[in-house]
Design a protein around this motif. Structure first.
Motif, short mmCIF file in Angstrom:
data_model
loop_
_atom_site.label_atom_id
_atom_site.label_comp_id
_atom_site.label_asym_id
_atom_site.label_seq_id
_atom_site.Cartn_x
_atom_site.Cartn_y
_atom_site.Cartn_z
N UNK A 77 0.81 -1.22 0.00
CA UNK A 77 0.00 0.00 0.00
C UNK A 77 0.85 1.28 0.00
N UNK A 78 2.16 1.14 0.10
CA UNK A 78 3.04 2.31 0.12
C UNK A 78 3.07 3.01 -1.24
N UNK A 79 3.21 4.31 -1.20
CA UNK A 79 3.40 5.12 -2.41
C UNK A 79 4.88 5.03 -2.77
#
Length: 78
Positions: free
Chosen positions: A48-50
């Motif tokens: 889910x990290x950018x």
């Protein structure tokens, strides 16, 4: 050239990222930055990290490491 604009954008965003983090940083405590950032990011990133923001933070830490230790900190297992 398109590449020049892309690089310019990344550099501007990196400088802004550094400025935004400046209040949180304690450059007088360099041991905080003596770690293998790339290995840490590899182990700790989630789906889910950018990834663009992670990359900017990686670059910020690498710039700090260069300024503090005159090198990028890497603990290669080779």
């Amino acid at each position: 050239m398109i590449l020049d604009k892309r690089i310019d954008k990344v550099i501007k965003e990196l400088v802004e990222h550094i400025k935004n983090e400046e209040e949180l940083d304690n450059i007088d405590s360099p041991k905080k930055y003596y770690y293998d950032r790339m290995e840490w990011a590899r182990i700790n990133k989630s789906s889910s990290d950018d990834l663009y923001q992670i990359a900017l933070e990686n670059l910020r830490v690498l710039v700090y490491q260069l300024s503090l230790f005159n090198r990028h900190i890497s603990f290669n297992k080779d």
